[in-house]
Write a protein that holds these residues in place. Structure first.
Motif, PDB file in Angstrom:
ATOM      1  N   PHE A  55       0.789  -1.051  -0.030  1.00 24.06           N
ATOM      2  CA  PHE A  55       0.147  -0.045  -0.171  1.00 24.06           C
ATOM      3  C   PHE A  55       0.651   1.023   0.028  1.00 24.06           C
ATOM      4  O   PHE A  55       0.605   2.429  -0.547  1.00 24.06           O
ATOM      5  CB  PHE A  55      -1.010   0.108   1.354  1.00 24.06           C
ATOM      6  CG  PHE A  55      -2.345  -0.860   1.030  1.00 24.06           C
ATOM      7  CD1 PHE A  55      -3.058  -0.274   0.166  1.00 24.06           C
ATOM      8  CD2 PHE A  55      -2.625  -1.884   1.662  1.00 24.06           C
ATOM      9  CE1 PHE A  55      -4.292  -0.985   0.008  1.00 24.06           C
ATOM     10  CE2 PHE A  55      -3.493  -2.541   1.432  1.00 24.06           C
ATOM     11  CZ  PHE A  55      -4.442  -2.205   0.551  1.00 24.06           C
ATOM     12  N   ARG A  56       1.969   1.033   0.684  1.00 25.69           N
ATOM     13  CA  ARG A  56       2.875   2.471   0.601  1.00 25.69           C
ATOM     14  C   ARG A  56       3.295   2.887  -0.682  1.00 25.69           C
ATOM     15  O   ARG A  56       3.862   3.753  -0.935  1.00 25.69           O
ATOM     16  CB  ARG A  56       4.123   2.159   1.692  1.00 25.69           C
ATOM     17  CG  ARG A  56       3.621   2.030   3.176  1.00 25.69           C
ATOM     18  CD  ARG A  56       3.114   3.240   3.661  1.00 25.69           C
ATOM     19  NE  ARG A  56       4.092   4.403   3.752  1.00 25.69           N
ATOM     20  CZ  ARG A  56       3.742   5.426   4.228  1.00 25.69           C
ATOM     21  NH1 ARG A  56       2.726   5.701   4.663  1.00 25.69           N
ATOM     22  NH2 ARG A  56       4.800   6.500   4.089  1.00 25.69           N
ATOM     23  N   ARG A  58       1.923   1.922  -3.704  1.00 29.96           N
ATOM     24  CA  ARG A  58       0.796   1.732  -4.586  1.00 29.96           C
ATOM     25  C   ARG A  58       0.944   2.721  -5.389  1.00 29.96           C
ATOM     26  O   ARG A  58       1.333   3.912  -5.055  1.00 29.96           O
ATOM     27  CB  ARG A  58      -0.364   1.356  -3.935  1.00 29.96           C
ATOM     28  CG  ARG A  58      -1.127   2.686  -3.254  1.00 29.96           C
ATOM     29  CD  ARG A  58      -2.500   2.371  -2.673  1.00 29.96           C
ATOM     30  NE  ARG A  58      -2.734   3.516  -1.798  1.00 29.96           N
ATOM     31  CZ  ARG A  58      -2.564   4.038  -0.823  1.00 29.96           C
ATOM     32  NH1 ARG A  58      -1.637   3.310  -0.141  1.00 29.96           N
ATOM     33  NH2 ARG A  58      -3.405   4.951  -0.404  1.00 29.96           N
ATOM     34  N   PRO A  61      -4.143   3.054  -6.164  1.00 29.18           N
ATOM     35  CA  PRO A  61      -5.060   2.512  -5.015  1.00 29.18           C
ATOM     36  C   PRO A  61      -6.559   2.184  -5.278  1.00 29.18           C
ATOM     37  O   PRO A  61      -7.128   1.380  -4.827  1.00 29.18           O
ATOM     38  CB  PRO A  61      -4.884   3.510  -3.978  1.00 29.18           C
ATOM     39  CG  PRO A  61      -4.412   4.518  -4.475  1.00 29.18           C
ATOM     40  CD  PRO A  61      -3.834   4.397  -5.742  1.00 29.18           C
ATOM     41  N   PRO A  79     -10.072   1.688   2.827  1.00 27.22           N
ATOM     42  CA  PRO A  79      -9.153   1.247   3.887  1.00 27.22           C
ATOM     43  C   PRO A  79      -9.467  -0.059   4.555  1.00 27.22           C
ATOM     44  O   PRO A  79      -9.018  -0.977   4.927  1.00 27.22           O
ATOM     45  CB  PRO A  79      -8.983   2.374   4.656  1.00 27.22           C
ATOM     46  CG  PRO A  79      -9.237   3.562   3.928  1.00 27.22           C
ATOM     47  CD  PRO A  79     -10.363   3.025   2.910  1.00 27.22           C
ATOM     48  N   SER A  82      -9.232  -2.947   2.177  1.00 32.61           N
ATOM     49  CA  SER A  82      -8.050  -3.495   2.033  1.00 32.61           C
ATOM     50  C   SER A  82      -7.634  -4.271   3.193  1.00 32.61           C
ATOM     51  O   SER A  82      -7.085  -5.314   2.990  1.00 32.61           O
ATOM     52  CB  SER A  82      -7.302  -2.184   1.938  1.00 32.61           C
ATOM     53  OG  SER A  82      -7.429  -1.573   0.837  1.00 32.61           O
ATOM     54  N   VAL A 141     -10.242  -2.447  -4.403  1.00 33.86           N
ATOM     55  CA  VAL A 141      -9.142  -2.766  -4.081  1.00 33.86           C
ATOM     56  C   VAL A 141      -8.212  -2.982  -5.409  1.00 33.86           C
ATOM     57  O   VAL A 141      -8.503  -3.508  -6.213  1.00 33.86           O
ATOM     58  CB  VAL A 141      -8.956  -4.125  -3.640  1.00 33.86           C
ATOM     59  CG1 VAL A 141      -7.800  -4.752  -3.239  1.00 33.86           C
ATOM     60  CG2 VAL A 141     -10.067  -4.232  -2.243  1.00 33.86           C
ATOM     61  N   SER A 142      -7.211  -2.322  -5.490  1.00 39.40           N
ATOM     62  CA  SER A 142      -6.090  -2.397  -6.657  1.00 39.40           C
ATOM     63  C   SER A 142      -5.509  -3.690  -6.698  1.00 39.40           C
ATOM     64  O   SER A 142      -5.068  -4.150  -5.986  1.00 39.40           O
ATOM     65  CB  SER A 142      -4.951  -1.235  -6.548  1.00 39.40           C
ATOM     66  OG  SER A 142      -3.991  -1.361  -7.640  1.00 39.40           O
ATOM     67  N   VAL A 145      -1.794  -3.668  -6.190  1.00 39.26           N
ATOM     68  CA  VAL A 145      -1.403  -3.716  -4.808  1.00 39.26           C
ATOM     69  C   VAL A 145      -1.773  -5.315  -4.387  1.00 39.26           C
ATOM     70  O   VAL A 145      -0.830  -5.787  -3.625  1.00 39.26           O
ATOM     71  CB  VAL A 145      -2.577  -2.971  -3.706  1.00 39.26           C
ATOM     72  CG1 VAL A 145      -2.246  -3.555  -2.528  1.00 39.26           C
ATOM     73  CG2 VAL A 145      -2.430  -1.770  -3.885  1.00 39.26           C
ATOM     74  N   THR A 149       1.550  -7.401  -2.996  1.00 38.72           N
ATOM     75  CA  THR A 149       1.510  -8.249  -1.938  1.00 38.72           C
ATOM     76  C   THR A 149       1.860  -9.552  -2.048  1.00 38.72           C
ATOM     77  O   THR A 149       2.783 -10.152  -1.382  1.00 38.72           O
ATOM     78  CB  THR A 149       0.025  -8.203  -1.130  1.00 38.72           C
ATOM     79  OG1 THR A 149      -0.273  -6.642  -1.038  1.00 38.72           O
ATOM     80  CG2 THR A 149      -0.064  -8.913  -0.123  1.00 38.72           C
TER      81      THR A 149
END
Length: 501
Positions: A55-56, A58, A61, A79, A82, A141-142, A145, A149
Motif C-alpha cells: 500500500f505504501r 501503490r 489505489p 481502507p 483493504s 481494491v487495486s 496492490v 502483496t
C-alpha cells in the motif's frame, strides 16, 4: 528365585505408580503444544506486513469511476476493504502452507523444494484472493496492490525460511541438535544409505550403527553391527536414536512390533520404498537428501515452540547477565577472599542426547572437593545415584550462603547463552551418574538441561531418586512453553525462600 522376581515386579509397579502420581502433578502446569500455530502466525504476520508495504508503494489505489459520489464512497471504504482482504489473504496463506506440508520438519525437504513450495503456496493464495475479490465485486481494491502483496509475501517467506535453514544447518555442522540414526540391515542398500547420510553432514543425520536381523550376526565381521532386531528399540533408546531405517526386507509382524515399540519411545521409523508392499498404503515418499524413504511412524517435534524457547533463553539470559553482573563481580571477590582456588568451578556434565559440555558454577567448595567425595561416599543422605549430605565439610562459608539462595548457579546463564543449557529443564548430570542410569532414566536427556526445573520447585528437598527422575521425565513428556513460564515464576519464590543447600 521366585521371591526375587516378585520383589522386582513389586518394585517396578511401585515406580510406575510413583511416576503416574508425578505425571498427574505436572499436568496441572501443562497445556497442548502449539508448534503449528507459531509457524502459522509468522506466515500470517508476514502477509500483513507485505500488504502494508504494498500500500505504501501503490500507484493506483482506487479505480476511478465517472461518478463523483461513487468515487467518494470508494475512497471512504477502501481502507476497510483493504484490511479485510489482507486478513483473508493471510488465512489463505496459512491454509495452503499447511496443505503443502510447509509446517512439517525441514529435515525431509531440500532447500530448493521448500522454496518451490513457498512460491506455490503464495501464488495459490493470491489466486484464491483474486477469485474472492471478483465474486464479492470489490473493485475498490487495486489489482496492482494485490500483485505487489503476493510478490513481497513470497520474498519475505522465502528469505525467512532460507535464513532458518542456514541457521539450522550451522547448528548441525557444530554437532548440535543432530538426529541419530540406526539402520536395520547391513547389505548393499544399508551401506548406500549410510554413505549417503554421512555425505550430507549439513542435514544433521548421525549414523550410529547397523542392526542385524539375525542374532548370530551381531558379532560378525562387520564391526558396525551393534545389535539385532530383537533389542533394536532398547538399543536405540540407549544411544538416543531419533530414527530407525529398515533397509532390508523383514517379517511384516516384526516390523509392526518395532513400530509400536518405537512409537511408545518417541522414535521415528522409516523404510526404503518397494521393500514392504502393503505396509504403508498411501504413505508419502520423503527424500532424505536424494534417498527415498517412507515414514511408518513420525513424531511431531514442536520445532516452533522450541524456537521460541530458545529466543526466550537468549533474551532472558542476556538480560540476567547484564543486570546481575555487579552482583557476580561481588560474589567473585568474596570467593577469592574466603578460600584459595579458582572463582569458577568447571565440571563436565552430560547434556541433551548424551553430549558432554562444561558446566559453569561459582566455586562453593574447597579446591580438592572432588577428591574428598570418595572419602565421604558412606555419608550420602540421598538414596540411589545422587550424592548429598548435610554439614558437608567441603563447603566454604561463602559457598554455604551462595548455595542457600542458589547464587552459585548464576554463571550458568553463560551456558544458556551459548546453547548448552536452557533456563528450564532437568539438571545436567555427571557422567558417573548417567553410567548408573536404567534405560528409562535416559528419557530426561532428550531435552537440554536447565538451570531450574520441575524437580527444583516441587521436590528440591526430597531425597528420593525416584522423585527426581519421575518429575524430570514428567517434564519432558508434558513440556510446553506455559509450563516453562510457570516453573520460572515459582523458581523466584523458591530462591527468595532460601531453600537451597
Amino acid at each position: 528365585m521366585a521371591t526375587l522376581d516378585y520383589l522386582k515386579q513389586a518394585t517396578i509397579s511401585s515406580q510406575r505408580r510413583h511416576q503416574a502420581r508425578m505425571q498427574e502433578r505436572v499436568r496441572l502446569f501443562s497445556r497442548p503444544s502449539f508448534t503449528i500455530m507459531v509457524w502459522a502466525m509468522l506466515d500470517f504476520v508476514s502477509a500483513l506486513i507485505a500488504g502494508f508495504i504494498a500500500f505504501r508503494i501503490r500507484l493506483d489505489p482506487v479505480v476511478k469511476p465517472t461518478s463523483h459520489t461513487v468515487l467518494r464512497h470508494l475512497e471512504a471504504t477502501a481502507p476497510l476493504v483493504s484490511i479485510a482482504y489482507l486478513l483473508v489473504f493471510g488465512v489463505y496463506l496459512v491454509i495452503f502452507a499447511r496443505l503443502f506440508g510447509l509446517y512439517r520438519s525441514q529435515d525431509v525437504r531440500s532447500g530448493l523444494n521448500e522454496q518451490r513450495l513457498t512460491v506455490q503456496t503464495t501464488l495459490t493464495s493470491g489466486l484464491m484472493l483474486c477469485g474472492t475479490l471478483y465474486v464479492m465485486k470489490q473493485y475498490a481494491v487495486s489489482r496492482l496492490v494485490v500483485a505487489l502483496t503476493i510478490v513481497i509475501t513470497a520474498t519475505f517467506l522465502m528469505a525467512r525460511r532460507a535464513i532458518e535453514r542456514k541457521m539450522m544447518q550451522r547448528r548441525y555442522l557444530q554437532g548440535r541438535e543432530t538426529r541419530n540414526v540406526l539402520i536395520v540391515g547391513h547389505g548393499r542398500v544399508a551401506h548406500a544409505l549410510r554413505n549417503h547420510l554421512q555425505a550430507l553432514p549439513h542435514m544433521g543425520f548421525r549414523f550410529m550403527g547397523f542392526v542385524s536381523l539375525e542374532e548370530d550376526d551381531e558379532d560378525g565381521a562387520n564391526s558396525q553391527i551393534i545389535g539385532n532386531i530383537h533389542n533394536c528399540v532398547a538399543l536405540a533408546r540407549s544411544l538416543f536414536v531419533d530414527e530407525i531405517y529398515f533397509s532390508t526386507p523383514a517379517d511384516k509382524q516384526m516390523v509392526i512390533s518395532v513400530v509400536e515399540e518405537a512409537r511408545v519411545n518417541g522414535i521415528e521409523v522409516r523404510v526404503v520404498p518397494d521393500l514392504y508392499d502393503g505396509l504403508a498404503w498411501n504413505a508419502p515418499v520423503e527424500f532424505i537428501g536424494q534417498f527415498p524413504t517412507i515414514p511408518l511412524h513420525q513424531r511431531e517435534f514442536p520445532r516452533g515452540a522450541f524456537l521460541i524457547k530458545r529466543v526466550l533463553d537468549v533474551m532472558l539470559s542476556s538480560l540476567a547477565l547484564l543486570v546481575l553482573s555487579p552482583v557476580m563481580l561481588v560474589i567473585a571477590l568474596l570467593i577469592r577472599m574466603d578460600s584459595p582456588g579458582a572463582v569458577f568451578y568447571r565440571a563436565a556434565r552430560i547434556g541433551r542426547k548424551g553430549r558432554t559440555f562444561t558446566c559453569l558454577k561459582f566455586r562453593t567448595m574447597v579446591a580438592d572437593a572432588d577428591r574428598m567425595k570418595e572419602d565421604l561416599a558412606h555419608k550420602n543422605e540421598r538414596d540411589g545415584i545422587l550424592f548429598k549430605m548435610s554439614n558437608d565439610p567441603r563447603i566454604t562459608k561463602v559457598g554455604a550462603r551462595l548455595r542457600k539462595y542458589s547464587l552459585d548457579e548464576l554463571p550458568q546463564f553463560i551456558n544458556v547463552l551459548i546453547g548448552d543449557m536452557s533456563l528450564v529443564g532437568p539438571r545436567p548430570p555427571l557422567a558417573s551418574e548417567v553410567e548408573k542410569y536404567d534405560l528409562a532414566h535416559l528419557r530426561r536427556l532428550d531435552v537440554l538441561p536447565g538451570i531450574t526445573g520441575l524437580w527444583q520447585v516441587e521436590a528440591r528437598q526430597d531425597p528420593s531418586f525416584d522423585s527426581y527422575i519421575s518429575l524430570d521425565t514428567a517434564y519432558v513428556e508434558n513440556w510446553n512453553l506455559l509450563l516453562d513460564l510457570r516453573i520460572l515464576a515459582r523458581t523466584i519464590g523458591v530462591v527468595l525462600a532460601g531453600t537451597g543447600s
